[in-house]
Design an enzyme around this catalytic site. Structure first.
Site, PDB file in Angstrom:
ATOM      1  N   ASP A   4       0.845  -1.209   0.000  1.00  0.00           N
ATOM      2  CA  ASP A   4       0.000   0.000   0.000  1.00  0.00           C
ATOM      3  C   ASP A   4       0.876   1.253   0.000  1.00  0.00           C
ATOM      4  OD1 ASP A   4       0.862  -0.040   2.631  1.00  0.00           O
ATOM      5  OD2 ASP A   4      -1.122   0.271   3.517  1.00  0.00           O
ATOM      6  N   SER A   5       2.203   1.074  -0.012  1.00  0.00           N
ATOM      7  CA  SER A   5       3.116   2.194  -0.247  1.00  0.00           C
ATOM      8  C   SER A   5       2.795   2.860  -1.582  1.00  0.00           C
ATOM      9  CB  SER A   5       4.577   1.717  -0.238  1.00  0.00           C
ATOM     10  OG  SER A   5       4.754   0.604  -1.080  1.00  0.00           O
TER      11      SER A   5
ATOM     12  N   ASP B 158      -1.054  -6.212  -0.046  1.00  0.00           N
ATOM     13  CA  ASP B 158      -1.213  -5.515   1.234  1.00  0.00           C
ATOM     14  C   ASP B 158      -2.689  -5.227   1.507  1.00  0.00           C
ATOM     15  OD1 ASP B 158       0.472  -4.703   3.234  1.00  0.00           O
ATOM     16  OD2 ASP B 158       1.269  -2.979   2.150  1.00  0.00           O
TER      17      ASP B 158
ATOM     18  N   LYS C 262      -0.749  -9.335   3.210  1.00  0.00           N
ATOM     19  CA  LYS C 262       0.049  -8.807   4.328  1.00  0.00           C
ATOM     20  C   LYS C 262      -0.831  -7.857   5.110  1.00  0.00           C
ATOM     21  CE  LYS C 262       3.417  -5.546   3.889  1.00  0.00           C
ATOM     22  NZ  LYS C 262       2.830  -4.463   4.719  1.00  0.00           N
TER      23      LYS C 262
ATOM     24  N   GLU D 262      -0.832  -5.157   8.684  1.00  0.00           N
ATOM     25  CA  GLU D 262      -0.030  -4.478   9.708  1.00  0.00           C
ATOM     26  C   GLU D 262      -0.610  -4.725  11.094  1.00  0.00           C
ATOM     27  OE1 GLU D 262       0.609  -0.332   8.849  1.00  0.00           O
ATOM     28  OE2 GLU D 262       1.229  -0.750   6.786  1.00  0.00           O
TER      29      GLU D 262
ATOM     30  N   GLU E 136       9.765  -3.510  10.359  1.00  0.00           N
ATOM     31  CA  GLU E 136      10.106  -2.228   9.721  1.00  0.00           C
ATOM     32  C   GLU E 136      10.656  -1.229  10.728  1.00  0.00           C
ATOM     33  OE1 GLU E 136       7.283  -0.581   6.959  1.00  0.00           O
ATOM     34  OE2 GLU E 136       8.409   1.287   6.791  1.00  0.00           O
TER      35      GLU E 136
HETATM   36  O1  KIV Z   1       3.589  -1.040   1.586  1.00  0.00           O
HETATM   37  C1  KIV Z   1       4.740  -1.480   1.489  1.00  0.00           C
HETATM   38  O2  KIV Z   1       5.411  -1.315   0.468  1.00  0.00           O
HETATM   39  C2  KIV Z   1       5.281  -2.190   2.631  1.00  0.00           C
HETATM   40  C3  KIV Z   1       6.732  -2.544   2.608  1.00  0.00           C
HETATM   41  C4  KIV Z   1       7.534  -1.335   2.868  1.00  0.00           C
HETATM   42  C5  KIV Z   1       7.058  -3.641   3.549  1.00  0.00           C
HETATM   43  O3  KIV Z   1       4.586  -2.463   3.553  1.00  0.00           O
END
Ligand code: KIV
Length: 266
Positions: free
Chosen positions: A45-46, A84, A114, A116, A183
């Site tokens: 989600d970056s 994510d 993934k 958080e 992280e």
């Molecule tokens: O969103 C993302 O790219 C991430 C990575 C930095 C692990 O969570």
């Protein structure tokens, strides 16, 4: 080459081989990333920051994540693709979490998700694993908690906060996560967690002792300059290369050098 599976990732930790993960958000870059031999491609989600230009990841939606994940899975032939869970897609109860996570597997062909959080999301992880949805967890400096942290700050510098990260990492392992991202935590903390967990740790700003590493693709390629944390090593400066190419195109059109006969139909 056979597609990389979760058992392959777990085996890498057992054999002491590094796990290499990188983000990708679209077809052309996902193809390059996959062909370079990554174990895992993360549709992070970056993308809210590096693709959409926002200041945080909080505004990214499920539909946007699905859109990008579909592009990535169209390109990736070998790596494990993990998507994510965006902010609020896994915070509103277990059934909502399963419904959202399941969409990544059913509609976008990801191999897992993934999410958080540590202790606070252990119930969701347990439910996802029971529903056969593989989960990578993410603890330490979790960008979706930016308002609680007061910025993108290293976490776990004091004994109390380091122990909290260890507690989170242990909770996600017990809940059934197959790996955990650490992280922006001090390297000694990451080393200690990596030694205690059976599942692989994948570090970003967590030092060399993790079982694997992950970077944001646009940081690595020098395409994102708004926020450059210490750990984001630039392996290229594609911004400069792209800018030079585009300027040359402009100059050549203005001077009549482009198009030539070679670029025209008779
Ligand atoms: O969103 C993302 O790219 C991430 C990575 C930095 C692990 O969570």
């Amino acid at each position: 080459m056979a597609r990389i599976t979760i058992p392959d990732i777990l085996r890498k930790k057992e054999e002491g081989k590094k796990i290499i993960m990188l983000t990708a958000y679209d077809y052309p870059f996902a193809k390059i990333v996959d062909e370079a031999g990554m174990d895992i491609v993360l549709v992070g989600d970056s993308l809210g920051m590096v693709v959409q230009g926002r200041d945080t990841t909080l505004s990214v939606t499920m539909e946007e994540m699905l859109y990008h994940t579909r592009m990535v899975t169209s390109a990736v032939k070998n790596a494990l693709v993990i998507a994510d869970m965006p902010f609020l897609s896994n915070q509103m109860g277990v059934s909502e979490t399963i419904k959202n996570a399941g969409r990544f597997l059913k509609e976008a062909r990801a191999a897992g998700v993934k999410l958080e959080g540590g202790v606070m999301v252990a119930d969701q992880i347990r439910a996802l694993v029971r529903a056969e949805i593989p989960v990578m967890a993410h603890v330490g400096m979790t960008p979706q908690s930016i308002h609680r942290f007061g910025g993108y700050k290293v976490q776990g510098k004091e004994k109390r906060t380091a122990l909290k990260i260890l507690e989170d990492a242990t909770a996600v392992e017990e809940a059934g996560a197959f790996a955990v991202v650490l992280e922006a935590v001090p390297m000694a903390v990451a080393r200690s967690i990596t030694g205690r967990l059976k599942i692989p740790t994948i570090g970003i700003g967590a030092g060399a002792h993790c079982d694997g590493q992950v970077l944001v693709l646009y940081d690595l390629l020098g395409l994102f300059e708004k926020f450059m944390p210490k750990f984001a090593k630039q392996y290229a400066n594609l911004r400069t290369t792209a800018s030079q190419a585009i300027r040359r195109y402009k100059e050549e059109v203005e001077s009549g050098k482009f198009p030539t006969k070679d670029e025209s139909y008779p």
